[in-house]
Design an enzyme around this catalytic site. Structure first.
Site, short mmCIF file in Angstrom:
data_model
loop_
_atom_site.label_atom_id
_atom_site.label_comp_id
_atom_site.label_asym_id
_atom_site.label_seq_id
_atom_site.Cartn_x
_atom_site.Cartn_y
_atom_site.Cartn_z
N TYR A 94 9.33 -14.62 0.71
CA TYR A 94 8.75 -15.34 -0.42
C TYR A 94 7.97 -16.59 -0.01
O TYR A 94 7.50 -17.32 -0.87
CB TYR A 94 9.85 -15.83 -1.37
N CYS A 108 12.88 -9.26 17.14
CA CYS A 108 11.63 -8.75 17.71
C CYS A 108 10.68 -8.37 16.58
O CYS A 108 10.52 -7.21 16.21
CB CYS A 108 11.91 -7.58 18.63
N GLU A 109 10.11 -9.40 16.03
CA GLU A 109 9.31 -9.32 14.80
C GLU A 109 9.00 -10.79 14.49
O GLU A 109 9.79 -11.65 14.84
CB GLU A 109 10.19 -8.73 13.70
N PRO A 151 22.83 -18.03 -14.87
CA PRO A 151 22.25 -18.72 -13.72
C PRO A 151 22.82 -18.21 -12.40
O PRO A 151 24.02 -17.96 -12.29
CB PRO A 151 22.66 -20.17 -13.94
N GLY A 152 21.95 -18.05 -11.43
CA GLY A 152 22.38 -17.72 -10.08
C GLY A 152 22.06 -18.91 -9.17
O GLY A 152 22.90 -19.72 -8.83
N GLY A 169 16.56 -18.49 -14.32
CA GLY A 169 15.30 -18.86 -13.68
C GLY A 169 15.18 -20.36 -13.51
O GLY A 169 14.09 -20.87 -13.27
N TYR A 206 20.66 -16.00 -2.61
CA TYR A 206 19.78 -14.96 -2.07
C TYR A 206 19.57 -15.09 -0.57
O TYR A 206 18.49 -14.80 -0.06
CB TYR A 206 18.43 -14.94 -2.81
N ARG A 249 14.35 -15.25 3.09
CA ARG A 249 13.52 -15.87 2.04
C ARG A 249 12.24 -16.53 2.55
O ARG A 249 11.19 -16.41 1.91
CB ARG A 249 14.35 -16.85 1.21
C1 LIG Z 1 18.69 -12.41 -10.77
C2 LIG Z 1 19.01 -12.51 -12.19
C3 LIG Z 1 19.48 -13.73 -12.71
C4 LIG Z 1 19.61 -14.99 -11.90
O1 LIG Z 1 18.41 -15.60 -11.63
P1 LIG Z 1 18.36 -17.02 -10.88
O2 LIG Z 1 16.94 -17.32 -10.71
O3 LIG Z 1 19.07 -16.87 -9.59
O4 LIG Z 1 19.07 -18.00 -11.74
C5 LIG Z 1 19.81 -13.74 -14.05
N1 LIG Z 1 19.68 -12.63 -14.83
C6 LIG Z 1 19.24 -11.46 -14.35
C7 LIG Z 1 19.14 -10.29 -15.25
C8 LIG Z 1 18.88 -11.36 -13.01
O5 LIG Z 1 18.40 -10.20 -12.55
#
Ligand SMILES: *Cc1c(COP(=O)(O)O)cnc(C)c1O
Length: 413
Positions: free
Chosen positions: A302, A328-329, A260-261, A218, A356, A298
């Site tokens: 969001y 078309c939206e 982390p993503g 997060g 994402y 996104r």
């Molecule tokens: C999506 C997710 C993440 C990654 O979250 P980020 O906000 O992209 O860092 C980590 N753990 C779990 C279980 C997730 O579902």
């Protein structure tokens, strides 16, 4: 990366197109690693769902990362990319017992987030070590779509259910080897994160055979100027100290894990789209690109603010535009954006397009998903081809005969 390089890449591979800068992913990975150098065992498990191209997964493995997966398909992608099963953690939500068993057979770390499946799994497979996902009920971040630790969230096992959880563990004699939380994307406040961590530590004391504590992710990255970014260095310092203290009390060094993503890949990504039409209306000037929420959803889903730059005219005078797509939206990428003057045919770059973005793309309007390019050591590598008409038809069963047999013709009359 510079405008000229992006333009060359578009020339070679066409638009719309995703480009990922390997150097940025690498430096973010190192930043996070450095922030936690005070802890002897740290594991970063890259969250595959942010950007799941095989080449990105291979890059993560090369950097020394593990993998966080949320579906059996992501597990399989990870194995294909060369990850050892034990460096993959599988953290699904609301999937069937069968899918979890499938993952267990593949040898990956199972993470269970509800008592019903925990009980069933423990009864059948008491020997398979399991991590449990706790919901500490903490609001991190402001938007209820992305704060998954709070009371109404569907994620995790509530801390108020710990007595029931312990009873299941005891009765099934299963082995809990990890404790996990993921309070959701966009942590603004380190103190909130540390507060949730204390709840996790408290929970961890109930289990004597832990190997790791997983603090999820997060971490926030800036999207637009003035945005707050998670102060990773400060979090690293504070959490490392607390973690080491905890391990001392616990009596054994544990592994500190993260998944982390966005932090690793968001800023490395650029989405490049071509302006088809500049359309002056009574109220605004629209720049319409060859894309829409089929490629980057996104902003519409969001309200995410992706900075948009005109890389074809980086020195041009600035004007106000509404950047929209060709779907078309209603597909507004940004309203009232100050962008260097746009001419039809210009290439716009959308920043923060690593996380994402491609993974949420679709074929809406029967359009192709874009190609993906990895920028590595000064060279552009195609890592996913643009789709073609065959991809639109794939898996469709052409119903021609249904309507061409003589009987049907009669019936339809
Ligand atoms: C999506 C997710 C993440 C990654 O979250 P980020 O906000 O992209 O860092 C980590 N753990 C779990 C279980 C997730 O579902």
């Amino acid at each position: 990366m510079e405008s000229k390089q992006f333009l060359n890449i578009v020339e070679e591979f066409g638009a719309p197109l995703y480009v990922y800068d390997a150097a940025k992913i690498t430096s973010q990975y190192q930043r996070l690693t450095n922030a936690f150098e005070g802890v002897s065992n740290v594991r970063l498990n890259y969250a595959a769902k942010a950007l799941s191209n095989l080449s990105i997964l291979r890059l993560m493995k090369h950097l020394g990362s593990g993998l966080d997966t949320v579906s059996i398909q992501e597990v399989r992608l990870g194995l294909m990319a060369g990850f050892q099963p034990e460096s993959i953690i599988y953290t699904p939500n609301g999937v069937s017992l069968e899918e979890i068993e499938e993952a267990a057979v593949l040898g990956v770390q199972i993470n269970i987030d509800n008592l019903s499946v925990l009980e069933q799994f423990g009864n059948k497979h008491p020997d398979v070590p399991v991590c449990i996902r706790i919901n500490p009920h903490v609001m991190a971040g402001g938007n209820s779509n992305i704060s998954v630790g709070h009371i109404d969230s569907k994620f995790g096992i509530s801390i108020h259910q710990i007595p029931h959880l312990l009873r299941i563990v005891e009765l099934t004699d299963m082995n809990i080897n990890g404790i996990h939380m993921h309070t959701g994307s966009d942590i603004l406040d380190i103190d909130v994160f540390l507060y949730a961590s204390e709840i996790l530590f408290e929970t961890a004391k109930n289990f004597k055979d832990l190997e790791f504590i997983d603090f999820g992710s997060g971490f926030k990255v800036p999207y637009k100027t003035g945005d707050i970014e998670t102060n990773i260095e400060e979090l690293g310092k504070k959490l490392s100290q607390r973690f080491n203290e905890f391990c001392e009390d616990y009596g054994r060094p544990l592994t500190l894990a993260f998944e982390p993503g966005k932090f690793l890949v968001s800023e490395a990504g650029y989405f490049l789209a071509k302006v088809n039409v500049v359309k002056q209306t009574t109220s605004t000037v629209f720049a319409q690109v060859d894309s829409g929420f089929n490629h980057l959803i996104r902003p519409m889903l969001y309200g995410a603010q992706h900075e948009i730059i005109n890389i074809s005219n980086p020195k041009g005078r600035e004007r106000y535009y509404s950047v929209v797509g060709y779907i078309c939206e209603t597909d507004t990428f940004g309203n009232n954006r100050r962008i260097n003057e746009i001419t039809e045919g210009d290439i716009l770059a959308f920043r923060n397009a690593g996380a994402y973005c491609f993974t949420m793309a679709s074929n809406y309007n029967s359009r192709y998903r874009p190609a993906e390019v990895l920028w590595l050591d000064g060279q552009a590598h195609l890592i996913r081809e643009r789709e073609s008409f065959d991809d639109i038809l794939r898996n469709q069963v052409d119903p021609k005969e249904l309507f061409e047999s003589d009987e049907k013709k009669v019936a339809l009359k």
